[in-house]
Design a protein around this motif. Structure first.
Motif, PDB file in Angstrom:
ATOM      1  N   HIS A   5     100.148  14.481  75.762  1.00  0.00           N
ATOM      2  CA  HIS A   5      99.625  14.324  77.530  1.00  0.00           C
ATOM      3  C   HIS A   5     100.976  14.140  78.284  1.00  0.00           C
ATOM      4  O   HIS A   5     100.972  14.914  79.333  1.00  0.00           O
ATOM      5  CB  HIS A   5      98.650  13.437  77.689  1.00  0.00           C
ATOM      6  CG  HIS A   5      97.302  13.852  77.191  1.00  0.00           C
ATOM      7  ND1 HIS A   5      97.027  13.503  75.766  1.00  0.00           N
ATOM      8  CD2 HIS A   5      96.148  14.321  77.703  1.00  0.00           C
ATOM      9  CE1 HIS A   5      95.661  13.925  75.565  1.00  0.00           C
ATOM     10  NE2 HIS A   5      95.216  14.400  76.822  1.00  0.00           N
TER      11      HIS A   5
ATOM     12  N   GLN B 165      86.668  23.467  84.538  1.00  0.00           N
ATOM     13  CA  GLN B 165      86.498  22.163  84.507  1.00  0.00           C
ATOM     14  C   GLN B 165      85.560  22.066  83.355  1.00  0.00           C
ATOM     15  O   GLN B 165      85.296  20.769  82.792  1.00  0.00           O
ATOM     16  CB  GLN B 165      85.941  21.905  85.824  1.00  0.00           C
ATOM     17  CG  GLN B 165      84.744  22.628  86.340  1.00  0.00           C
ATOM     18  CD  GLN B 165      84.166  22.123  87.543  1.00  0.00           C
ATOM     19  OE1 GLN B 165      84.051  20.730  87.731  1.00  0.00           O
ATOM     20  NE2 GLN B 165      84.266  23.064  88.635  1.00  0.00           N
ATOM     21  N   LYS B 166      84.738  22.946  82.926  1.00  0.00           N
ATOM     22  CA  LYS B 166      83.880  22.865  81.662  1.00  0.00           C
ATOM     23  C   LYS B 166      84.513  22.813  80.306  1.00  0.00           C
ATOM     24  O   LYS B 166      83.759  22.335  79.275  1.00  0.00           O
ATOM     25  CB  LYS B 166      82.863  23.566  81.643  1.00  0.00           C
ATOM     26  CG  LYS B 166      81.706  23.358  82.817  1.00  0.00           C
ATOM     27  CD  LYS B 166      80.693  24.353  82.722  1.00  0.00           C
ATOM     28  CE  LYS B 166      79.657  24.105  84.149  1.00  0.00           C
ATOM     29  NZ  LYS B 166      78.523  24.994  84.108  1.00  0.00           N
ATOM     30  N   MET B 167      85.631  23.087  80.383  1.00  0.00           N
ATOM     31  CA  MET B 167      86.569  23.131  79.087  1.00  0.00           C
ATOM     32  C   MET B 167      86.981  21.706  78.676  1.00  0.00           C
ATOM     33  O   MET B 167      87.188  20.778  79.577  1.00  0.00           O
ATOM     34  CB  MET B 167      87.794  24.115  79.246  1.00  0.00           C
ATOM     35  CG  MET B 167      87.523  25.443  79.523  1.00  0.00           C
ATOM     36  SD  MET B 167      88.983  26.284  79.673  1.00  0.00           S
ATOM     37  CE  MET B 167      88.387  28.039  80.153  1.00  0.00           C
ATOM     38  N   LYS B 168      87.613  21.727  77.465  1.00  0.00           N
ATOM     39  CA  LYS B 168      87.973  20.428  76.956  1.00  0.00           C
ATOM     40  C   LYS B 168      89.429  20.127  77.540  1.00  0.00           C
ATOM     41  O   LYS B 168      89.993  20.916  78.134  1.00  0.00           O
ATOM     42  CB  LYS B 168      88.061  20.417  75.277  1.00  0.00           C
ATOM     43  CG  LYS B 168      86.979  20.500  74.659  1.00  0.00           C
ATOM     44  CD  LYS B 168      87.238  20.341  73.211  1.00  0.00           C
ATOM     45  CE  LYS B 168      85.909  20.466  72.380  1.00  0.00           C
ATOM     46  NZ  LYS B 168      86.223  20.421  70.820  1.00  0.00           N
ATOM     47  N   VAL B 169      89.650  18.614  77.833  1.00  0.00           N
ATOM     48  CA  VAL B 169      90.620  18.459  78.588  1.00  0.00           C
ATOM     49  C   VAL B 169      91.940  18.970  78.041  1.00  0.00           C
ATOM     50  O   VAL B 169      93.109  19.759  78.866  1.00  0.00           O
ATOM     51  CB  VAL B 169      91.075  16.781  78.790  1.00  0.00           C
ATOM     52  CG1 VAL B 169      92.452  16.482  79.177  1.00  0.00           C
ATOM     53  CG2 VAL B 169      90.199  16.239  79.368  1.00  0.00           C
ATOM     54  N   GLU B 170      92.307  19.214  76.791  1.00  0.00           N
ATOM     55  CA  GLU B 170      93.234  19.789  76.076  1.00  0.00           C
ATOM     56  C   GLU B 170      93.594  21.165  76.580  1.00  0.00           C
ATOM     57  O   GLU B 170      94.713  21.771  76.723  1.00  0.00           O
ATOM     58  CB  GLU B 170      93.291  19.602  74.566  1.00  0.00           C
ATOM     59  CG  GLU B 170      93.581  18.126  74.081  1.00  0.00           C
ATOM     60  CD  GLU B 170      93.865  17.935  72.701  1.00  0.00           C
ATOM     61  OE1 GLU B 170      93.882  18.901  71.947  1.00  0.00           O
ATOM     62  OE2 GLU B 170      94.151  16.658  72.386  1.00  0.00           O
ATOM     63  N   LYS B 171      92.429  21.937  76.369  1.00  0.00           N
ATOM     64  CA  LYS B 171      92.652  23.230  76.715  1.00  0.00           C
ATOM     65  C   LYS B 171      92.618  23.600  77.930  1.00  0.00           C
ATOM     66  O   LYS B 171      93.296  24.409  78.622  1.00  0.00           O
ATOM     67  CB  LYS B 171      90.802  23.889  76.388  1.00  0.00           C
ATOM     68  CG  LYS B 171      91.047  25.522  76.120  1.00  0.00           C
ATOM     69  CD  LYS B 171      89.770  26.054  75.404  1.00  0.00           C
ATOM     70  CE  LYS B 171      90.002  27.605  75.203  1.00  0.00           C
ATOM     71  NZ  LYS B 171      88.908  28.072  74.394  1.00  0.00           N
ATOM     72  N   GLN B 172      92.194  22.631  79.085  1.00  0.00           N
ATOM     73  CA  GLN B 172      92.364  22.531  80.533  1.00  0.00           C
ATOM     74  C   GLN B 172      93.993  22.616  80.635  1.00  0.00           C
ATOM     75  O   GLN B 172      94.835  23.119  81.656  1.00  0.00           O
ATOM     76  CB  GLN B 172      91.762  21.707  81.126  1.00  0.00           C
ATOM     77  CG  GLN B 172      90.192  21.572  81.241  1.00  0.00           C
ATOM     78  CD  GLN B 172      89.693  20.682  82.016  1.00  0.00           C
ATOM     79  OE1 GLN B 172      90.321  19.514  82.222  1.00  0.00           O
ATOM     80  NE2 GLN B 172      88.315  20.583  82.099  1.00  0.00           N
TER      81      GLN B 172
END
Length: 271
Positions: free
Chosen positions: A133, A185-192
């Protein structure tokens, strides 16, 4: 070039950047013909003395005779230093070595957003870097600021655009991220963060395309400056579409990317 024999780099074959620079070592004869092997070729015997988790994040230089390994920047300095000893000596100077290792991590952890590649679903043993991150967010911040600076100076040479300031360009650059986030915004944080990492990398590419005109601004006409800007934007649109295809993301993200740029341009022209 002096050839470093009996050494083999284990590289991420799904990473175009890794493939390119390791091939350069072979082509320039810094390493012999067996001087690089894809990560997936690691045998059980090699796995006994290679840190497999570390190898996914740092390229591995294996001494095939002594069964010893060097990781990341240390391995690269060993290869370069065999032909250019001064590079190895300077690179191993503690302050420089510290900076090089940080730079290496910055690039390595972001290598899949700098140059994306399709996910390999056929091989179980894959060289996918850990998701970090800190380095992903650092990449996003650095590229966003750099893009804003380049656009600020470039916009001064386009008479059709009202004079602005650095703050305006920074707001526009960060606004692009915020606008696109509405659609992911509905995607997983890593994919975002993977998408946003690719998004800002496209902006970086556009900025680098504009750089030659900035350097030659006193030699080119305003119309050339404007046309070049249009060409850069067109290439960025094509690259955005290509990357969303590789990442298997919704195609409408390219449309929303264009929509934001259009809205931003209208606001700049009117206000």
């Amino acid at each position: 070039m002096k050839t470093l024999n009996n050494q083999s780099l284990l590289y991420d074959e799904d990473c175009p950047m890794c493939t390119l620079y390791t091939a350069a070592f072979i082509k320039t004869r810094m390493l012999d013909a067996n001087g690089r092997k894809p990560f997936v070729s690691i045998t059980d015997a090699k796995a006994n003395y290679i840190d497999m988790d570390r190898a996914k994040n740092e390229i591995v230089l294996v001494d095939t005779e002594n069964k010893t390994v060097s990781y990341g920047i240390d391995g690269l300095l060993k290869v370069l230093g065999f032909s250019f000893p001064i590079i190895e000596k300077f690179g191993n100077w503690k302050p420089m070595n510290y900076l090089l290792k940080k730079l290496y991590k910055f690039i390595s952890y972001n290598r899949r957003v700098i140059i994306p590649s399709k996910e390999n679903t056929y091989t179980k043993t894959q060289c996918i870097p850990d998701f970090n991150h800190f380095y992903r967010i650092l990449h996003i911040i650095f590229v966003t600021v750099f893009t804003a600076i380049v656009l600020f100076y470039y916009s001064k040479n386009i008479s059709l655009i009202p004079n602005g300031n650095w703050t305006r360009e920074l707001v526009l650059a960060t606004g692009q991220i915020g606008f696109q986030f509405l659609f992911i915004q509905k995607m997983k944080v890593e994919k975002q963060l993977n998408y946003i990492g690719n998004l800002v990398t496209i902006s970086l590419m556009g900025s680098l395309l504009l750089f030659p005109i900035l350097l030659l601004q006193n030699l080119v006409s305003p119309i050339v400056t404007l046309v070049w800007f249009g060409l850069a934007v067109s290439l960025m649109i094509a690259e955005h579409y290509r990357r969303t295809t590789i990442l298997e993301l919704p195609k409408y993200l390219t449309a929303t990317w264009i929509l934001y740029r259009t809205i931003a341009l209208v606001i700049i022209l009117k206000f």
